[in-house]
Design an enzyme around this catalytic site. Sequence first.
Site, short mmCIF file in Angstrom:
data_model
loop_
_atom_site.label_atom_id
_atom_site.label_comp_id
_atom_site.label_asym_id
_atom_site.label_seq_id
_atom_site.Cartn_x
_atom_site.Cartn_y
_atom_site.Cartn_z
CG ASP A 132 -48.17 66.17 13.01
OD1 ASP A 132 -48.23 65.57 11.92
OD2 ASP A 132 -48.44 67.37 13.15
CD1 TRP A 156 -50.23 65.58 8.04
CD2 TRP A 156 -48.77 63.97 7.54
NE1 TRP A 156 -49.17 65.70 8.89
CE2 TRP A 156 -48.27 64.72 8.60
CE3 TRP A 156 -48.03 62.89 7.04
CZ2 TRP A 156 -47.04 64.42 9.20
CZ3 TRP A 156 -46.82 62.59 7.64
CH2 TRP A 156 -46.33 63.36 8.69
N GLY A 157 -53.39 61.33 5.73
CA GLY A 157 -53.87 60.47 4.65
C GLY A 157 -52.81 59.52 4.09
CG ASP A 180 -50.53 70.72 7.54
OD1 ASP A 180 -50.80 69.53 7.77
OD2 ASP A 180 -49.66 71.36 8.15
C1 GLA Z 1 -48.23 69.22 10.77
C2 GLA Z 1 -49.71 69.04 11.04
C3 GLA Z 1 -50.34 70.37 11.34
C4 GLA Z 1 -49.65 71.03 12.51
C5 GLA Z 1 -48.16 71.15 12.23
C6 GLA Z 1 -47.37 71.62 13.43
O1 GLA Z 1 -48.00 69.91 9.59
O2 GLA Z 1 -50.33 68.42 9.95
O3 GLA Z 1 -51.71 70.20 11.60
O4 GLA Z 1 -49.86 70.28 13.68
O5 GLA Z 1 -47.61 69.90 11.84
O6 GLA Z 1 -46.01 71.75 13.14
#
Ligand code: GLA
Length: 639
Positions: free
Chosen positions: A193, A259-260, A280
């Site tokens: 992440d 996330w893009g 997400d």
């Molecule tokens: C981010 C990621 C999610 C998840 C959460 C965990 O938001 O995009 O997929 O892994 O963190 O905290």
Amino acid sequence: MGFGKGLATGLAIVWLFAGVANAASDRLAPTGHWTAVATGQASTPPMGWNSWNAFHTDVTEQKVLDSAKAIVDSGLAAKGYRYINLDDGWWLKRRASDGRMIVRTAIFPSAAVGGAEETSFRPFTDRIHAMGLKAGIYSDIGANNCSQAFGGPDTPNLPEGMVAEREVGLYGHIDQDIKLYFGDWAFDYIKVDACGIRAFGSDSAKVKSGLYRALDPLIDTKEIRRTDIPAVRALYQQVADALHHTNPDNDYIFSICAWGSADVRAWAKDVGNVSRTSDDITPSWTRMLANFDSAVGRSLYAHPGSWNDPDMLFIGHGDFDEHHLTEARSHFALWSMLSAPLLIGYDLRQAPQPLMDILGNSDIIAVDQDAAGNQAVLAYDTDDIQILVKTLANGHKAVAIFNRGLAPAEVTLTAHHLKFDGNAPVALRDLWDGHSLPAFSGETRMHLEPRQTLIFDAAGTRSLSDGLYLSEMTGRVNPAVDGVVTPQPDPTIHRMITPWGGTTDTGEPPAYTGWGGAQADATPYRQMLRINGTAYETGLGVLSNSRLEVKADGQFRRFVAEVGVDDSTFDADDDVTFSVYGDGKLLTTSKAMRFGQPAQALTADVTGVRIVELVARGKAGKNKTPTVVTWGNAALLNK
Ligand code: GLA
């Protein structure tokens, strides 16, 4: 000042030198190689289960093992769901003496192998492996993680201890952690992440609270111009290198979770095996639309080895629960058409059978896992109805007809959508229930309920019988250089009320840079391909100063295309030459082409050629105002 400054400056200097070297070299020069990722175990998109959507940080060893058992007992494992992935919440702290990570044994009791500070996930991964499954772990590219960034006072299982002990992310520990996770602990998959390089600026409430050290953000998810793209890429590349080094057997998957943001669309395919294309997913129909949209225009950026990831499945929750089977089926069919990872995010200990039937639909899983690795291409595209077509390894097509809205719809599917001969019969088999429809020729009409997705296997006579259009083999086309010099948010992605913002802010602006990237059967800005008034239903659209790599693998005899500056170009003043290379050697070049000139036909003998490269070279320094070019009807032929 945050301790990120020193590293960021260091990276900037490294990048400056790289920039000087790059300026001297020519990014459009043919390499004769396929440069997207081919390492790791991702020849088809990963399948399995992840703890996050089911349990968030309230995860326990028992919950995970029970879910793994359910995957095996239900038969889902035999259908390909093999990765059991931990997400956020597993950690206790980083050992003060030497930085070794300590597992929270209160929730993972088998990790208590030698006192409070000596823990190991090995007993856990041994259990998972003994079930015939693979195990995944989760980390962050920064010093701190997402639950630390965004969790509230009630978030369970946040890391403990002093500030440094709570820095559980990879930052400054990449080699140490990867060696521990993959060498000692024997994990097979890691999701990395990026909250640690996004949310811990010195002015953030978390840092001001004194609980976290500052790390100057490298990512600004709202503004790409404030994002240090090279620095983000460099950090993820260090993880890729460490994984490669630690796994000489190549048995790993590297999932990039940015996330893009940070223009990952352009580079993650060269670094990781899967890459998130958006924020997400939530169990809401409109959020699913947003995540779907963030990946659907990126067919050319997905290949065996490196896939677009619109996020994990949310089947079982909210708008996708057992009372919303139409929505749940759509979510599953669409993810399969996108060649997305199929990671279940549901507590399988209590899954109703209709949901298990969706997740276990072998025909639709086979669409996702098709060996050709072609992400579906949009054959019809509106805000109401979309038709997606995915060319399968056996020459059939998977076709999904998607009703995005709340009104029922009558839809005409044509042989043209499928790139099939309109005069020959087309056989459709419904992948939801397996039944065959009467063959049609030309076109057929269908009725769709609101939010319904019909999905079929289609067999017919391909319009191009003696080869493949490049837009039918997107898994073998890599936009190594796509000509985008100023990354822009994609305005075509559905925007919804985010659960994290509600309606208290000004609404979600366009996000997820990728606008202007290479497209199959459309221009980079999703216009119809057109050269001097002649439209092309088939072809590749890209900006000038681009280089596309095509895996021909010695299977074809001839490359053909009709090339020119597209009628939709912004810069109508550029001169573009189109060159075709075979394994690094020039095969043919067009004359210099301008806006308004008729297409030029190109043909090249590619007998025995493994990598064909298509270079569209405009004037140097152009593309601030992009020149749009078209490789119309581009195809590899067998004769
Ligand atoms: C981010 C990621 C999610 C998840 C959460 C965990 O938001 O995009 O997929 O892994 O963190 O905290």
